[in-house]
Design a protein around this motif. Structure first.
Motif, PDB file in Angstrom:
ATOM      1  N   GLU A 189       0.810  -1.217   0.000  1.00  0.00           N
ATOM      2  CA  GLU A 189       0.000   0.000   0.000  1.00  0.00           C
ATOM      3  C   GLU A 189       0.845   1.269   0.000  1.00  0.00           C
ATOM      4  OE1 GLU A 189      -0.711  -2.062   3.149  1.00  0.00           O
ATOM      5  OE2 GLU A 189      -1.478  -3.381   1.607  1.00  0.00           O
ATOM      6  N   TRP A 190       2.001   1.240   0.663  1.00  0.00           N
ATOM      7  CA  TRP A 190       2.801   2.451   0.767  1.00  0.00           C
ATOM      8  C   TRP A 190       3.281   2.920  -0.600  1.00  0.00           C
ATOM      9  CZ3 TRP A 190       7.859   3.233  -0.628  1.00  0.00           C
ATOM     10  CH2 TRP A 190       8.610   2.092  -0.897  1.00  0.00           C
ATOM     11  N   HIS A 191       3.376   2.031  -1.580  1.00  0.00           N
ATOM     12  CA  HIS A 191       3.805   2.411  -2.932  1.00  0.00           C
ATOM     13  C   HIS A 191       2.802   3.351  -3.595  1.00  0.00           C
ATOM     14  CE1 HIS A 191       7.148  -0.434  -3.525  1.00  0.00           C
ATOM     15  NE2 HIS A 191       6.444  -1.250  -2.754  1.00  0.00           N
ATOM     16  N   HIS A 192       1.545   3.244  -3.170  1.00  0.00           N
ATOM     17  CA  HIS A 192       0.476   3.983  -3.826  1.00  0.00           C
ATOM     18  C   HIS A 192       0.083   5.254  -3.104  1.00  0.00           C
ATOM     19  CE1 HIS A 192       0.166   0.495  -6.333  1.00  0.00           C
ATOM     20  NE2 HIS A 192       0.015  -0.251  -5.264  1.00  0.00           N
ATOM     21  N   GLN A 193       0.767   5.573  -2.044  1.00  0.00           N
ATOM     22  CA  GLN A 193       0.417   6.757  -1.270  1.00  0.00           C
ATOM     23  C   GLN A 193       0.986   7.996  -1.942  1.00  0.00           C
ATOM     24  OE1 GLN A 193       1.963   5.746   2.540  1.00  0.00           O
ATOM     25  NE2 GLN A 193       0.200   4.510   3.053  1.00  0.00           N
TER      26      GLN A 193
ATOM     27  N   GLY B  81      11.899  13.860  -4.112  1.00  0.00           N
ATOM     28  CA  GLY B  81      11.229  12.802  -4.849  1.00  0.00           C
ATOM     29  C   GLY B  81      10.703  11.677  -3.979  1.00  0.00           C
ATOM     30  N   GLY B  82      10.966  11.725  -2.675  1.00  0.00           N
ATOM     31  CA  GLY B  82      10.422  10.728  -1.761  1.00  0.00           C
ATOM     32  C   GLY B  82       9.007  11.117  -1.376  1.00  0.00           C
ATOM     33  N   SER B  83       8.535  10.567  -0.282  1.00  0.00           N
ATOM     34  CA  SER B  83       7.183  10.899   0.156  1.00  0.00           C
ATOM     35  C   SER B  83       7.206  11.299   1.625  1.00  0.00           C
ATOM     36  CB  SER B  83       6.246   9.709  -0.035  1.00  0.00           C
ATOM     37  OG  SER B  83       6.523   8.694   0.911  1.00  0.00           O
ATOM     38  N   SER B  84       6.149  11.949   2.050  1.00  0.00           N
ATOM     39  CA  SER B  84       6.078  12.325   3.459  1.00  0.00           C
ATOM     40  C   SER B  84       5.936  11.078   4.329  1.00  0.00           C
ATOM     41  CB  SER B  84       4.932  13.308   3.711  1.00  0.00           C
ATOM     42  OG  SER B  84       3.711  12.756   3.317  1.00  0.00           O
ATOM     43  N   TYR B  85       5.354  10.008   3.791  1.00  0.00           N
ATOM     44  CA  TYR B  85       5.253   8.746   4.529  1.00  0.00           C
ATOM     45  C   TYR B  85       6.645   8.209   4.847  1.00  0.00           C
ATOM     46  CZ  TYR B  85       4.220   3.896   5.645  1.00  0.00           C
ATOM     47  OH  TYR B  85       4.149   2.681   6.259  1.00  0.00           O
ATOM     48  N   LEU B  86       7.518   8.152   3.836  1.00  0.00           N
ATOM     49  CA  LEU B  86       8.881   7.658   4.061  1.00  0.00           C
ATOM     50  C   LEU B  86       9.638   8.561   5.022  1.00  0.00           C
ATOM     51  CD1 LEU B  86       9.861   6.643   0.424  1.00  0.00           C
ATOM     52  CD2 LEU B  86       9.204   5.137   2.306  1.00  0.00           C
ATOM     53  N   ALA B  87       9.507   9.859   4.845  1.00  0.00           N
ATOM     54  CA  ALA B  87      10.191  10.804   5.730  1.00  0.00           C
ATOM     55  C   ALA B  87       9.711  10.636   7.167  1.00  0.00           C
ATOM     56  CB  ALA B  87       9.963  12.236   5.254  1.00  0.00           C
ATOM     57  N   THR B  88       8.414  10.400   7.347  1.00  0.00           N
ATOM     58  CA  THR B  88       7.866  10.191   8.688  1.00  0.00           C
ATOM     59  C   THR B  88       8.460   8.955   9.324  1.00  0.00           C
ATOM     60  OG1 THR B  88       5.799  11.292   8.116  1.00  0.00           O
ATOM     61  CG2 THR B  88       5.732   9.795   9.988  1.00  0.00           C
ATOM     62  N   LYS B  89       8.557   7.863   8.578  1.00  0.00           N
ATOM     63  CA  LYS B  89       9.132   6.622   9.106  1.00  0.00           C
ATOM     64  C   LYS B  89      10.605   6.804   9.459  1.00  0.00           C
ATOM     65  CE  LYS B  89       5.820   3.669   9.216  1.00  0.00           C
ATOM     66  NZ  LYS B  89       5.369   3.157  10.513  1.00  0.00           N
ATOM     67  N   ILE B  90      11.354   7.505   8.630  1.00  0.00           N
ATOM     68  CA  ILE B  90      12.773   7.743   8.894  1.00  0.00           C
ATOM     69  C   ILE B  90      12.934   8.594  10.150  1.00  0.00           C
ATOM     70  CG2 ILE B  90      14.864   8.859   8.008  1.00  0.00           C
ATOM     71  CD1 ILE B  90      13.773   8.099   5.156  1.00  0.00           C
ATOM     72  N   ASN B  91      12.132   9.639  10.269  1.00  0.00           N
ATOM     73  CA  ASN B  91      12.191  10.493  11.464  1.00  0.00           C
ATOM     74  C   ASN B  91      11.783   9.726  12.717  1.00  0.00           C
ATOM     75  OD1 ASN B  91      13.125  12.856  10.234  1.00  0.00           O
ATOM     76  ND2 ASN B  91      11.062  13.480   9.665  1.00  0.00           N
ATOM     77  N   GLN B  92      10.750   8.903  12.604  1.00  0.00           N
ATOM     78  CA  GLN B  92      10.289   8.112  13.741  1.00  0.00           C
ATOM     79  C   GLN B  92      11.389   7.152  14.194  1.00  0.00           C
ATOM     80  OE1 GLN B  92       6.981   5.548  12.783  1.00  0.00           O
ATOM     81  NE2 GLN B  92       6.347   5.387  14.914  1.00  0.00           N
ATOM     82  N   ALA B  93      12.069   6.518  13.262  1.00  0.00           N
ATOM     83  CA  ALA B  93      13.149   5.590  13.598  1.00  0.00           C
ATOM     84  C   ALA B  93      14.274   6.306  14.343  1.00  0.00           C
ATOM     85  CB  ALA B  93      13.686   4.935  12.328  1.00  0.00           C
ATOM     86  N   LYS B  94      14.650   7.478  13.842  1.00  0.00           N
ATOM     87  CA  LYS B  94      15.706   8.248  14.518  1.00  0.00           C
ATOM     88  C   LYS B  94      15.296   8.610  15.934  1.00  0.00           C
ATOM     89  CE  LYS B  94      16.029  12.538  14.336  1.00  0.00           C
ATOM     90  NZ  LYS B  94      16.051  13.954  14.155  1.00  0.00           N
TER      91      LYS B  94
END
Length: 94
Positions: free
Chosen positions: A19-23, A75-88
């Motif tokens: 699903e994340w591919h389609h966001q 070129g990324g998405s806010s979903y990916l950025a959110t996950k990266i920030n959450q991990a940090k």
């Protein structure tokens, strides 16, 4: 780097399915889905491509490297950025 992006994509495929591919950026549902359930320390290390017990500087370097590639402005998405920030944040105990 390409390896970090592949690790993040594999993690997201496993945890969220395809699903994340389609966001799309700017979608309220995207932000809600990104915040579903707490991320574990192990998942946070996987997202950032880190081994067990990374140092704070390793965490920050991995975060920066991935954000340079996955930020919505790059070129990324806010979903990916959110996950990266959450991990940090999890790994740094924020």
């Amino acid at each position: 780097d390409g390896e970090g992006a592949q690790i993040l994509k594999a993690y997201l495929d496993r945890s969220s399915g395809s699903e994340w591919h389609h966001q799309t950026d700017g979608d309220d549902d995207e932000q809600r889905q990104a915040n579903l359930g707490p991320m574990t320390t192990e998942e946070a290390r996987e997202v950032l491509g880190l081994d067990t017990n990374p140092s704070p500087s390793e965490i920050r370097e991995a975060h920066k490297r991935l954000m340079l590639k996955m930020h919505p402005d790059k070129g990324g998405s806010s979903y990916l950025a959110t996950k990266i920030n959450q991990a940090k944040d999890i790994l740094l105990g924020v």
